[in-house]
Design a protein around this motif. Structure first.
Motif, PDB file in Angstrom:
ATOM      1  N   ASN A  36       1.009  -1.328   0.116  1.00 24.00           N
ATOM      2  CA  ASN A  36       0.033  -0.157   0.110  1.00 24.00           C
ATOM      3  C   ASN A  36       0.705   1.304  -0.082  1.00 24.00           C
ATOM      4  O   ASN A  36       0.989   1.753   1.208  1.00 24.00           O
ATOM      5  N   PRO A  37       1.568   1.280  -1.162  1.00 24.76           N
ATOM      6  CA  PRO A  37       2.729   2.692  -0.868  1.00 24.76           C
ATOM      7  C   PRO A  37       1.739   3.944  -1.010  1.00 24.76           C
ATOM      8  O   PRO A  37       0.728   4.253  -1.813  1.00 24.76           O
ATOM      9  N   ALA A  38       2.497   5.011  -0.156  1.00 23.44           N
ATOM     10  CA  ALA A  38       2.002   5.397  -0.208  1.00 23.44           C
ATOM     11  C   ALA A  38       3.000   7.408  -0.499  1.00 23.44           C
ATOM     12  O   ALA A  38       3.554   7.021  -1.367  1.00 23.44           O
ATOM     13  N   ASP A  39       1.948   8.083  -0.410  1.00 20.94           N
ATOM     14  CA  ASP A  39       1.899   9.532  -1.403  1.00 20.94           C
ATOM     15  C   ASP A  39       2.786  10.140  -0.781  1.00 20.94           C
ATOM     16  O   ASP A  39       3.709   9.848   0.880  1.00 20.94           O
ATOM     17  N   ASP A  40       2.956  11.526  -1.058  1.00 22.67           N
ATOM     18  CA  ASP A  40       3.842  12.114  -0.493  1.00 22.67           C
ATOM     19  C   ASP A  40       3.443  13.132   1.002  1.00 22.67           C
ATOM     20  O   ASP A  40       4.144  13.622   1.340  1.00 22.67           O
ATOM     21  N   LYS A  41       2.321  12.833   1.389  1.00 19.55           N
ATOM     22  CA  LYS A  41       1.790  13.100   2.510  1.00 19.55           C
ATOM     23  C   LYS A  41       1.595  11.827   3.265  1.00 19.55           C
ATOM     24  O   LYS A  41       0.585  11.620   4.013  1.00 19.55           O
TER      25      LYS A  41
END
Length: 282
Positions: A36-41
């Protein structure tokens, strides 16, 4: 897909994002970020996947997503996105309008599950499904009116009090067969009196997991959200229902998994794991 006298339809209502650390609790980011890759936030992408059941003279919707009336700041915080899908558009694609819905089963009154139950009429929130009864657990409704500091941001009165004001809210007290072959199963780990929904006949069973197991990544029992009021209870509840699903070959329906809608589960030396998957049916 057919269970008992109901034709089942997946209903995609949109996408949103929540903090990955909050979604996986004590599990290190180096583990959950793989799937579940996270975004920049640090937010992970999540679905809001409802379920429509048509039969027995009823058109029944389970959960409603977040709704499409939120101000820009709120949408920015939670990465709310309806380019992928929306509740009304998805229902229309199946041949239904809001006025056709006879029952809405709300798993719990967090805004991402009940927000789509209302719409904005000018500056006023009003029920979207004007001919429906909205079914929720009594203890969840009581808690929603007086939430804790920990979960106050998830219970927003404008998303559910219009249902009360229009006398559309029907409270349930505990486990029961709500409608033929449709059972509500209260659990208390995530929040007070969340209810899962089981649709079952002699051949097939689907368990609408709501926020007990929001995604397939949460099938391992230690993978528990930091949002949960009672994480140890969540683990106990997961073990109970995962064991039943494994023994009885139930399908688990995931409200928030961005890719996989349903799975069966198996048990191995590491615990429970995904077996068969299904991503669409109509």
């Amino acid at each position: 897909m057919q269970i008992a006298n109901y034709k089942l339809h997946m209903v995609e209502t949109g996408r949103f994002g929540l903090d990955g650390g909050a979604m996986f609790g004590v599990v290190p980011k180096v583990l959950w970020n793989r799937t579940n890759p996270a975004d920049d936030k640090n937010r992970i992408s999540l679905a809001m996947r409802s379920l429509l059941l048509v039969g027995e003279g009823r058109v029944i919707l389970i959960d409603t997503g977040v709704g499409d009336y939120w101000p820009q700041k709120f949408c920015g915080i939670y990465a709310i996105n309806h380019e992928h899908s929306s509740l009304v558009k998805s229902l229309k694609s199946l041949g239904y309008e809001p006025k056709d819905i006879t029952d809405v089963i709300i798993t719990h009154l967090h805004f991402d599950h009940v927000g789509g139950a209302v719409r904005l009429d000018g500056n006023t929130h009003v029920p979207l499904f004007i001919n429906a009864k909205y079914h929720v657990q009594k203890n969840n409704f009581q808690h929603a009116k007086n939430p804790l500091e920990k979960d106050r941001a998830s219970y927003l009165p404008q998303t559910f009090m219009p249902l009360v004001e229009d006398n559309l809210l029907s409270v349930i007290d505990g486990e029961k067969e709500l409608l033929p072959n449709i059972y509500v199963l209260p659990i208390d780990g995530h929040t007070i009196a969340q209810q899962m929904v089981k649709i079952s006949d002699n051949n097939d069973t689907i368990l609408y997991c709501a926020d007990l197991i929001p995604t397939t990544s949460h099938i391992p029992t230690p993978y528990v959200m930091a949002y949960d009021l009672s994480p140890v209870k969540t683990i106990e509840e997961k073990k109970k229902y995962l064991q039943l699903a494994c023994e009885k070959n139930w399908w688990l329906y995931f409200e928030h998994d961005p890719k996989i809608a349903m799975t069966t589960v198996v048990k191995n030396d590491k615990g429970f794991a995904v077996d068969k998957t299904m991503n669409n049916f109509s």
